[in-house]
Design an enzyme around this catalytic site. Structure first.
Site, short mmCIF file in Angstrom:
data_model
loop_
_atom_site.label_atom_id
_atom_site.label_comp_id
_atom_site.label_asym_id
_atom_site.label_seq_id
_atom_site.Cartn_x
_atom_site.Cartn_y
_atom_site.Cartn_z
N TYR A 1 0.84 -1.20 0.00
CA TYR A 1 0.00 0.00 0.00
C TYR A 1 0.88 1.26 0.00
O TYR A 1 1.94 1.29 0.63
CB TYR A 1 -0.88 0.04 1.25
CG TYR A 1 -1.88 -1.09 1.37
CD1 TYR A 1 -3.21 -0.91 1.06
CD2 TYR A 1 -1.47 -2.34 1.83
CE1 TYR A 1 -4.13 -1.93 1.19
CE2 TYR A 1 -2.39 -3.39 1.95
CZ TYR A 1 -3.71 -3.17 1.63
OH TYR A 1 -4.61 -4.20 1.77
N HIS B 1 -6.13 1.86 -1.26
CA HIS B 1 -6.12 0.52 -1.81
C HIS B 1 -4.68 0.12 -2.10
O HIS B 1 -3.82 0.98 -2.34
CB HIS B 1 -6.94 0.45 -3.10
CG HIS B 1 -8.42 0.58 -2.88
ND1 HIS B 1 -9.17 -0.41 -2.28
CD2 HIS B 1 -9.28 1.58 -3.16
CE1 HIS B 1 -10.43 -0.03 -2.23
NE2 HIS B 1 -10.53 1.19 -2.74
N LYS C 1 -4.60 -4.59 -9.75
CA LYS C 1 -3.33 -4.39 -9.08
C LYS C 1 -2.21 -4.88 -9.99
O LYS C 1 -2.44 -5.66 -10.91
CB LYS C 1 -3.28 -5.13 -7.74
CG LYS C 1 -4.45 -4.79 -6.81
CD LYS C 1 -4.37 -5.54 -5.51
CE LYS C 1 -5.65 -5.41 -4.70
NZ LYS C 1 -6.03 -4.02 -4.45
#
Length: 291
Positions: free
Chosen positions: A228, A236, A267
């Site tokens: 993070y 997020h 991601k």
């Protein structure tokens, strides 16, 4: 401030002190995972409370930095002395008396909020009494029925039952108040990491942490860590870090699977390995979306 206490129980590391848990997050960027149920909401698992369970990599980092010390939790399970039992009963009696006053104040606020309903109830009661007198043949004057006087200042003195002790909340300690770990003479051994993969995980965790990131477990996303840019409560994760030996072979299908996994959860998959120069190497995988 002294070293924080990390409690060892069955090979796992827990933080039971709320202030220590807050210090780890705010000052050291160590998040951990809350695993305890909330006393007032024990039948749900959306919001959890203490203890805070730490990853072995988090524990190794804190020990290496001299931030924390390990505590043998078996010392906290000893039978209390009679004096300690008396002190606990005295503490609970004080909390019970405080709850009585809090209960009364809460009841007062509720009555004030429902003042109109209370007044309507009194009017209805007064009307019923008038009807009973009429049935008995008495002559009554009901012209002031709607002007029944209800003094708001007298409301709190009525309808406020005393809190019974069996209904009072019992405070459960998150950390035993009877054991002083400050003078612990026998150090608790910590043998992690042992294997090559465990050493790699520790190196990667420490390196990303020193770069200013927050890290949590990444097992639910098929990785070792989630990375993070700030506190996970506000951001997020950007990366799914997966630790792989430098010379481990994997197929093109494995690369595609890892790339698509990262794309599916929005991601970047970060492959982490330790090179021949003993430096951490990072390779990012991003799905382009082309068929």
């Amino acid at each position: 401030m002294g070293e924080l206490s990390l409690h060892v129980s069955n090979g796992k590391i827990f933080v039971w002190n709320a202030e220590d848990a807050a210090t780890l997050r705010e000052e050291h960027r160590i998040v951990g995972k809350l695993i305890g149920c909330l006393p007032r909401a024990p039948r749900q698992n959306v919001y959890l409370g203490l203890p805070l369970e730490l990853l072995p990599e988090e524990t190794s980092l804190l020990l290496d930095k001299g931030v924390a010390k390990l505590v043998d939790d078996s010392k906290s399970l000893q039978k209390p002395y009679p004096e300690q039992v008396q002190e606990l009963e005295r503490f609970r009696q004080i909390r019970y008396e405080q709850q009585i006053e809090l209960c009364r104040e809460a009841r007062k606020k509720e009555l004030y909020r429902n003042f109109n309903r209370v007044k309507e109830g009194k009017i209805a009661k007064h009307r019923k009494q008038l009807e009973e007198h009429q049935k008995a043949g008495e002559t009554i004057d009901d012209s002031d029925l709607e002007n029944v006087d209800v003094d708001i200042e007298t409301i709190p003195s009525h309808g406020i039952p005393r809190l019974e002790k069996k209904h009072a909340m019992v405070q459960l300690f998150t950390e035993t108040p009877w054991v002083d770990h400050s003078d612990a003479s026998q150090p608790v051994p910590w043998t992690y990491p042992q294997t090559e993969l465990e050493q790699l995980r520790c190196r990667v965790f420490t390196d990303l942490w020193e770069k200013g990131h927050f890290l949590t477990s990444g097992s639910k996303f098929g990785g070792d860590f989630l990375v993070y840019p700030g506190d996970p409560a506000r951001f997020h994760s950007f990366y799914i870090a997966r630790c792989l030996p430098h010379r481990e072979q994997f197929t093109a299908l494995d690369v595609v699977a890892m790339g698509r996994l990262g794309a599916h959860v929005r991601k970047t998959m970060l492959l982490c390995s330790l090179g021949d120069n003993n430096q951490i190497h990072y390779t990012s995988l991003q799905w382009s979306g082309m068929s």
